[in-house]
Design a protein around this motif. Structure first.
Motif, PDB file in Angstrom:
ATOM      1  N   ARG A  21       6.033  11.915  -7.023  1.00 16.94           N
ATOM      2  CA  ARG A  21       4.721  11.283  -7.172  1.00 16.94           C
ATOM      3  C   ARG A  21       4.843   9.894  -7.799  1.00 16.94           C
ATOM      4  O   ARG A  21       4.154   8.955  -7.385  1.00 16.94           O
ATOM      5  CB  ARG A  21       3.824  12.155  -8.050  1.00 16.94           C
ATOM      6  CG  ARG A  21       2.657  12.759  -7.294  1.00 16.94           C
ATOM      7  CD  ARG A  21       1.685  13.377  -8.269  1.00 16.94           C
ATOM      8  NE  ARG A  21       2.018  14.762  -8.537  1.00 16.94           N
ATOM      9  CZ  ARG A  21       1.401  15.795  -7.952  1.00 16.94           C
ATOM     10  NH1 ARG A  21       0.446  15.577  -7.080  1.00 16.94           N
ATOM     11  NH2 ARG A  21       1.731  17.030  -8.249  1.00 16.94           N
ATOM     12  N   THR A  22       5.723   9.778  -8.769  1.00 17.59           N
ATOM     13  CA  THR A  22       5.838   8.487  -9.465  1.00 17.59           C
ATOM     14  C   THR A  22       6.413   7.400  -8.556  1.00 17.59           C
ATOM     15  O   THR A  22       6.227   6.228  -8.844  1.00 17.59           O
ATOM     16  CB  THR A  22       6.726   8.571 -10.724  1.00 17.59           C
ATOM     17  OG1 THR A  22       8.074   8.742 -10.318  1.00 17.59           O
ATOM     18  CG2 THR A  22       6.315   9.721 -11.619  1.00 17.59           C
ATOM     19  N   ILE A  23       7.105   7.803  -7.511  1.00 19.01           N
ATOM     20  CA  ILE A  23       7.636   6.747  -6.632  1.00 19.01           C
ATOM     21  C   ILE A  23       6.751   6.540  -5.412  1.00 19.01           C
ATOM     22  O   ILE A  23       7.120   5.828  -4.491  1.00 19.01           O
ATOM     23  CB  ILE A  23       9.084   7.020  -6.195  1.00 19.01           C
ATOM     24  CG1 ILE A  23       9.148   8.302  -5.371  1.00 19.01           C
ATOM     25  CG2 ILE A  23      10.018   7.111  -7.389  1.00 19.01           C
ATOM     26  CD1 ILE A  23      10.466   8.445  -4.654  1.00 19.01           C
ATOM     27  N   ARG A  24       5.605   7.159  -5.391  1.00 18.92           N
ATOM     28  CA  ARG A  24       4.620   6.997  -4.319  1.00 18.92           C
ATOM     29  C   ARG A  24       5.262   6.961  -2.933  1.00 18.92           C
ATOM     30  O   ARG A  24       5.218   5.935  -2.245  1.00 18.92           O
ATOM     31  CB  ARG A  24       3.832   5.695  -4.547  1.00 18.92           C
ATOM     32  CG  ARG A  24       3.077   5.676  -5.887  1.00 18.92           C
ATOM     33  CD  ARG A  24       2.182   4.444  -5.984  1.00 18.92           C
ATOM     34  NE  ARG A  24       2.907   3.240  -5.606  1.00 18.92           N
ATOM     35  CZ  ARG A  24       2.497   2.335  -4.745  1.00 18.92           C
ATOM     36  NH1 ARG A  24       1.321   2.468  -4.184  1.00 18.92           N
ATOM     37  NH2 ARG A  24       3.231   1.270  -4.464  1.00 18.92           N
ATOM     38  N   PRO A  25       5.868   8.056  -2.496  1.00 15.27           N
ATOM     39  CA  PRO A  25       6.550   8.039  -1.206  1.00 15.27           C
ATOM     40  C   PRO A  25       5.565   7.976  -0.053  1.00 15.27           C
ATOM     41  O   PRO A  25       4.420   8.418  -0.180  1.00 15.27           O
ATOM     42  CB  PRO A  25       7.305   9.370  -1.187  1.00 15.27           C
ATOM     43  CG  PRO A  25       6.497  10.266  -2.046  1.00 15.27           C
ATOM     44  CD  PRO A  25       5.881   9.392  -3.111  1.00 15.27           C
ATOM     45  N   ARG A  28       0.853  -1.186   0.000  1.00  8.12           N
ATOM     46  CA  ARG A  28       0.000   0.000   0.000  1.00  8.12           C
ATOM     47  C   ARG A  28       0.885   1.232   0.000  1.00  8.12           C
ATOM     48  O   ARG A  28       0.675   2.179  -0.722  1.00  8.12           O
ATOM     49  CB  ARG A  28      -0.847   0.051   1.268  1.00  8.12           C
ATOM     50  CG  ARG A  28      -1.765  -1.095   1.468  1.00  8.12           C
ATOM     51  CD  ARG A  28      -2.663  -0.823   2.670  1.00  8.12           C
ATOM     52  NE  ARG A  28      -3.302  -2.057   3.135  1.00  8.12           N
ATOM     53  CZ  ARG A  28      -4.149  -2.743   2.388  1.00  8.12           C
ATOM     54  NH1 ARG A  28      -4.459  -2.335   1.177  1.00  8.12           N
ATOM     55  NH2 ARG A  28      -4.681  -3.863   2.847  1.00  8.12           N
ATOM     56  N   LEU A  29       1.892   1.178   0.893  1.00  8.68           N
ATOM     57  CA  LEU A  29       2.764   2.324   1.082  1.00  8.68           C
ATOM     58  C   LEU A  29       4.210   1.879   0.938  1.00  8.68           C
ATOM     59  O   LEU A  29       4.613   0.877   1.500  1.00  8.68           O
ATOM     60  CB  LEU A  29       2.556   2.877   2.494  1.00  8.68           C
ATOM     61  CG  LEU A  29       2.433   4.383   2.629  1.00  8.68           C
ATOM     62  CD1 LEU A  29       1.400   4.932   1.686  1.00  8.68           C
ATOM     63  CD2 LEU A  29       2.118   4.742   4.056  1.00  8.68           C
ATOM     64  N   THR A  30       4.994   2.655   0.216  1.00  5.90           N
ATOM     65  CA  THR A  30       6.416   2.341   0.133  1.00  5.90           C
ATOM     66  C   THR A  30       7.089   2.836   1.409  1.00  5.90           C
ATOM     67  O   THR A  30       6.487   3.502   2.238  1.00  5.90           O
ATOM     68  CB  THR A  30       7.082   3.045  -1.059  1.00  5.90           C
ATOM     69  OG1 THR A  30       7.121   4.442  -0.788  1.00  5.90           O
ATOM     70  CG2 THR A  30       6.323   2.796  -2.338  1.00  5.90           C
TER      71      THR A  30
END
Lengths: 343, 343
Positions: free
Chosen positions: A117-121, A62-64
């Motif tokens: 945004r693309t690496i969904r921090p 869900r979260l990196t």
DNA sequence: GTAAAAACTTTGCGGGCGTAAAAATTTACG
DNA sequence: CGTAAATTTTTACGCCCGCAAAGTTTTTAC
């Protein structure tokens, strides 16, 4: 031992004697499995070198565990230092720091946010450019990613703000300068990008009025991040035109002050508070270079280690609670006076 | 238009009217599809905002588009600057830079390599710590990842080396100093971490001998990256003990020189080449700060933009050829003399 | 106009892992 | 020693995309 090559978690689970879902759980949070299980996994980890594929992990979680760190200008050692300290705290907390610099450029700042945004921090720690920032773009970003702002205050942005108490520190150094000699004039960029600069200017003016002195602003031109050059060129001009309203100059920050010191040197003005000195110069920030200036710069410090620690702490709170805070906390740390030879 | 939310490449392919494999091909390299196809995809890209999931991409591609950039000490503006320029070249080439600093620490350098390994970069640009580097660890890393070394020369490491011609530049400034005044003594750290420092020392010695002068080394203690402090403290000591063998001091680098300038200032020694000056001080690197020193520092520059450009160019060559070079290319760029007031 | 080449579509597999649900096992505790 | 709670195992599915092979369409070249 030339032990078997481990290709994925499946194989690692096999050699460690633990099922894959439990191994997965372990890598997500080692504390989440039974001690005996943890021991077996860690034992296997020592004989077989395996690390989960970070891309597969991040794709499915869900979260990196990524934390973005954005600074406005990395070639400024102040930001390099604070970034380093933040990085360490982030790693300490079990996350993965991603450091980005906006290089003083609005477009770059927006690109950095896009890139993040693309690496969904899981979260972001951001020191914005300030006046040059695209407020709408930042707001938009903060909506989708937990973000703590630091250093540059932009009202209401992000989940919290952590920074320096410019009012207090400016008052501190104004007081000192007035007490120890002629009341200072204030040396700054006419249109600084950094909001801290505005607060320092305003506090300078109000403090001077409070102390019964006339405030004098010396405003030099320049709109990039080469503050030393701006300070030096502006300083040369002001000195040449005999436009110094006082023998004491308080600069908006240390880098400008270092530029002004260079200008004074080249104009043959001796700087310091001793006998035979024509000018007193003070700065603000206790920048890494300030103690090596000629003469060493009197200044007031920022408590950057407190700022770094608290920023990370707040972000971790938001991330681990899983929900965004309703209130917008704002925390300011006090600076300390550093009396050196320049003023 | 509140257009349909695109969840993945499948859906995007659908709305763009192009098959998924072709869309995939496009994102891998837009030039690899027919112009008309490209136009249709880009049109869809404008109405629907979709970006491929970077984790899924990287998981499945043979090679990621990640390029690691490792510098020894990011709080040094020289490395911050060269890193910035390298970043831009990397982006220009269609890759994704990942910037890491070793913070002057061997353990951190190894951790950086470990961290890079987990993201399977297409290649790495690395400025190693130098003497403090773990050669075996670096060699091991270079085996598995195409790596171009820059700045610090460690013999034979990586696929190529790009750096500064220390011999030429040291000769240049030695010549100048000898021509214009007393022959210089050489001011340096006793055990510098950076290999460039050794080359400069050796070249200083041989150049002095060639010119028929006695070389004098002034070696100060210190083993971290706070060069200004090391230069200042060492300088204070040497000046106090009247151990200056010449009125002209060539420093191993600008940051040491700035520290020495501070020491001279505090000891009341006037620095410069004019009348009434007791000391001439020169540096090496044309560091971003050197022109704002008091007095401005005479030095010899590194052509860091050439170093950055060439490093990236070489790495791209290795990556795009798909095979590691057999020969170990070594490229050195010339510096230029910057005559300022300090010497 | 035709053949060859290039580009695209269809179909299908695989990568490495997160996660959910039910079943089995282990542990804690009285 | 027995039961409930905690943990692990088993089984299965899904994520999102790269890649390959075979078939189809479009473009290029002569």
């Amino acid at each position: 031992m030339a032990s078997r090559k481990i290709r994925n978690m499946e194989e690692f689970a096999e050699v460690s004697g633990i099922s894959r879902p439990t191994v997965s759980k372990y890598f997500n949070d080692p504390e989440s499995v039974r001690k005996s299980t943890r021991a077996r996994i860690e034992e296997a980890l020592e004989t077989y070198d395996y690390r989960p594929n970070i891309y597969a992990m991040n794709q499915n979680r869900r979260l990196t565990k990524n934390i973005g760190i954005v600074v406005p200008y990395l070639a400024d050692p102040f930001f390099a230092e604070i970034a380093r300290v933040i990085e360490n705290h982030v790693i300490e907390a079990g996350y993965r720091p991603i450091l980005l610099s906006s290089h003083g450029d609005t477009t770059q700042e927006i690109e950095n946010l896009d890139s993040l945004r693309t690496i969904r921090p899981a979260g972001v720690l951001m020191a914005p450019l300030g006046r040059a920032s695209d407020r709408t773009a930042l707001e938009d970003f903060c909506k989708s990613v937990p973000t703590i702002m630091f250093d540059s205050y932009i009202s209401g942005l992000g989940d919290a703000f952590v920074g320096h108490d410019n009012e207090l520190s400016t008052e501190l150094i104004c007081d000192y300068l007035c007490r120890s000699g002629e009341p200072p004039a204030f040396f700054e960029m006419r249109t600084p990008t950094n909001p801290n600069a505005y607060r320092r200017r305003n506090t300078y003016v109000s403090t001077m009025e409070k102390l019964g002195h006339d405030p004098h602003l010396i405003q030099v031109e320049g709109d990039d991040w080469e503050f030393e050059r701006i300070g030096m060129e502006g300083g040369m001009k002001v000195i040449s035109e005999h436009n110094l309203p006082s023998n004491t100059i308080l600069c908006s920050n240390d880098r400008l002050a270092i530029g002004l010191l260079a200008a004074a040197y080249q104009k043959g003005l001796r700087v310091g508070h001793g006998a035979g000195c024509a000018l007193r110069i003070a700065g603000h920030d206790n920048h890494p270079w300030s103690q090596f200036a000629c003469p060493p710069l009197t200044t007031v410090s920022q408590d950057y280690s407190a700022i770094a620690a608290r920023s990370v702490e707040l972000l971790m709170g938001v991330i681990e609670s899983g929900e965004r805070p309703e209130s917008h906390e704002e925390i300011f740390f006090e600076g300390k006076l550093f009396m050196r030879e320049s003023a």
